[in-house]
Design an enzyme around this catalytic site. Structure first.
Site, short mmCIF file in Angstrom:
data_model
loop_
_atom_site.label_atom_id
_atom_site.label_comp_id
_atom_site.label_asym_id
_atom_site.label_seq_id
_atom_site.Cartn_x
_atom_site.Cartn_y
_atom_site.Cartn_z
N PHE A 185 0.74 -1.06 -0.08
CA PHE A 185 0.11 -0.05 -0.18
C PHE A 185 0.90 1.16 0.07
O PHE A 185 1.82 1.29 0.73
CB PHE A 185 -0.88 0.04 1.07
CG PHE A 185 -2.07 0.97 1.05
CD1 PHE A 185 -3.05 0.75 0.17
CD2 PHE A 185 -1.96 2.34 2.07
CE1 PHE A 185 -4.16 1.70 0.05
CE2 PHE A 185 -2.72 3.10 1.64
CZ PHE A 185 -4.01 2.99 0.82
N ASP A 209 2.36 -5.91 7.95
CA ASP A 209 1.04 -5.09 7.73
C ASP A 209 -0.08 -5.97 7.63
O ASP A 209 -0.28 -6.52 6.55
CB ASP A 209 1.00 -4.05 6.55
CG ASP A 209 0.00 -2.88 6.42
OD1 ASP A 209 -1.04 -3.35 6.99
OD2 ASP A 209 0.20 -1.86 5.89
N TYR A 240 -10.56 -0.59 10.92
CA TYR A 240 -11.94 0.01 10.14
C TYR A 240 -11.96 -0.97 9.01
O TYR A 240 -13.27 -0.77 8.29
CB TYR A 240 -11.72 1.49 9.82
CG TYR A 240 -10.55 1.79 9.07
CD1 TYR A 240 -10.17 1.40 7.96
CD2 TYR A 240 -9.39 2.46 9.86
CE1 TYR A 240 -9.15 2.16 7.18
CE2 TYR A 240 -8.36 2.80 8.98
CZ TYR A 240 -8.29 2.68 7.89
OH TYR A 240 -7.08 3.00 7.21
N LYS A 241 -11.30 -2.17 8.69
CA LYS A 241 -11.63 -2.75 7.61
C LYS A 241 -12.43 -4.06 8.28
O LYS A 241 -13.52 -3.98 8.38
CB LYS A 241 -10.42 -3.22 6.63
CG LYS A 241 -9.51 -1.96 6.17
CD LYS A 241 -8.55 -2.43 5.36
CE LYS A 241 -7.50 -1.18 5.06
NZ LYS A 241 -8.00 -0.21 4.21
N ARG A 294 -12.47 -4.11 -7.17
CA ARG A 294 -12.22 -4.93 -5.89
C ARG A 294 -13.60 -5.31 -5.39
O ARG A 294 -14.34 -4.50 -5.31
CB ARG A 294 -11.38 -4.50 -4.90
CG ARG A 294 -9.77 -4.05 -5.29
CD ARG A 294 -9.05 -3.85 -4.05
NE ARG A 294 -9.73 -2.63 -3.28
CZ ARG A 294 -9.32 -2.29 -2.00
NH1 ARG A 294 -8.20 -2.82 -1.66
NH2 ARG A 294 -9.94 -1.44 -1.28
#
Length: 430
Positions: free
Chosen positions: A140, A215, A240-241, A389
């Site tokens: 990312f 990560d 938050y995912k 996605r």
């Protein structure tokens, strides 16, 4: 431990079959823990998880009662002061971290800066000639930016090198050298959904004399993780995912037991002080988990994030993984079968051992196609270049929703419904 598919596949793929698989799903009751708009199929939980039931009420409790009535006394009476470590214990149970290993605090990027800085300082003490940081080209971008900024700050020969995913999977046959101090890897590629083997990869890195930071943003809450068993050095991630903590909810940092009190805090704020309320002008780091904190925490968002972690504390992650793979198998099979006449490519690995909890497909007009799909209430997202996605979150996504999504895609592609000016207009966030 191998867990059988909780909703086994049949040879014929029909909507009725998908409905039956949903009816037999042992995780189906978890859907009631989430609040989604009527008629929405939400396939973007790998970017922002939906609202948990009770989130608004919990926020109101903090605002009206703990803050409104308890005022400053709530640092003690409502245990605000202890929240980072309490939530960290819940995270530790999800990622195989062990007691006292994890704290919830700050953002993923800030935690990466702290962890990488500390790791490089340890390496400088033990192996001063190692000044190269390796990370994936497909990491990312924020991770890469933070590492480049840190290397620039350190100067003195520190630099970042990017490696391809194939190099990581192969165990770093060409890039691991006695110059490498630190490797920073994303556990699941955010764009393609490719999963890396944490145990074997960590072993290869350690054999080369480097340390590793993982990560976990796209794997925590989506699949079983064993940080301790893998021998990892440090890990970071967000809530938050897949952990459904809410927009901008705080991140977490994990450090292996043998490194915790060697950790040198580059952002040495008062919350990580050994005796913060003595107001000593000399910084003395706390022992253990509080060493990884910096400054005053965001109590409102942290309190709400706890609800998502509570849900995961009730979940068998082996069942989550089994259903995730079954959902993504179905998605890929339907794309192969029903979209074969279109320029669509599945970029997510087909092998279970290399697949996270999403399916990504490439189409030359990917942005416009996703825009047309979202207009129908089927929400995924888009990433350059040309990638649609679809996050498959087993706690609230079912097999029928996968069927309906691919059917909608077929209709949009067959009839060129994406080909409008409106579907090609990009907002600030894509």
């Amino acid at each position: 431990m191998t867990t059988p598919d909780p909703v086994s596949t049949t040879s014929a793929i029909t909507r009725a079959n998908c409905e039956q698989r949903d009816a037999n799903d042992p995780l189906r009751d978890f859907r009631d823990d989430f609040l989604l708009p009527e008629g929405t199929i939400y396939l973007d939980g790998n970017s922002l998880g939906p609202r948990t039931k009770g989130a608004a009420e919990r926020a109101q409790d903090v605002i009206a009662d703990e803050w409104g009535t308890g005022l400053i006394g709530s640092w003690n009476s409502a245990s605000w002061w202890d929240l980072p470590a309490k939530l960290g214990e819940k995270i530790a149970g999800i990622v195989g971290g062990g007691a006292g290993s994890t704290v919830v605090t700050d953002t993923t990027s800030i935690n990466l800066f702290k962890a990488a800085s500390a790791a490089l300082k340890m390496q400088a003490e033990d192996s001063p000639d190692r000044r190269v940081i390796l990370t994936q080209r497909e990491n990312f971008p924020s991770d890469i930016y933070m590492l480049e900024g840190l290397a620039e700050q350190l100067g003195d020969g520190y630099k970042v090198r990017l490696v391809d995913d194939e190099e990581v999977t192969a165990g770093f046959p060409t890039t691991m050298s006695d110059e490498v101090a630190l490797v920073v890897l994303t556990h699941v590629n955010y764009r393609t959904g490719r999963l890396f083997d944490m145990g074997t990869t960590t072993s290869a890195i350690h054999a080369g004399g480097a340390m590793v930071i993982w990560d976990l943003c796209h794997s925590a809450g989506a699949l079983p993780i064993d940080l301790t068993g893998s021998g990892a050095d440090m890990a970071i991630g967000c809530t938050y995912k897949f952990l459904n903590g809410g927009p901008g909810s705080p991140a977490f940092i994990w450090v292996a037991e043998g490194l915790r009190n060697r950790f040198s805090q580059p952002l040495s704020g008062w919350w990580s002080h050994a005796r913060p309320f003595e107001m000593d002008p000399d910084y003395q780091p706390a022992d253990g988990i509080r060493r990884y904190l910096t400054g005053t925490q965001g109590i409102l968002s942290m309190s709400v994030a706890g609800l998502g972690l509570d849900i995961h504390s009730r979940v068998d992650m082996n069942l989550v993984r089994a259903k995730s793979l079954a959902l993504s198998d179905l998605f890929i099979d339907l794309v192969d079968e029903r979209l074969a006449d279109h320029p669509v490519e599945v970029v997510t690995p087909r092998e279970h051992a290399h697949r996270g909890s999403q399916v990504s497909i490439r189409h030359p007009e990917g942005f416009a196609v996703m825009s047309a799909l979202i207009e129908r209430g089927i929400i995924g997202d888009y990433r350059e270049p040309e990638v649609l996605r679809f996050g498959l979150t087993p706690l609230y996504i079912g097999f029928t929703e996968v069927w309906d999504t691919v059917e909608a895609l077929r209709d949009i592609l067959d009839n060129h419904l994406w080909d409008t000016d409106a579907h090609k207009v990009r907002g600030a966030v894509t």
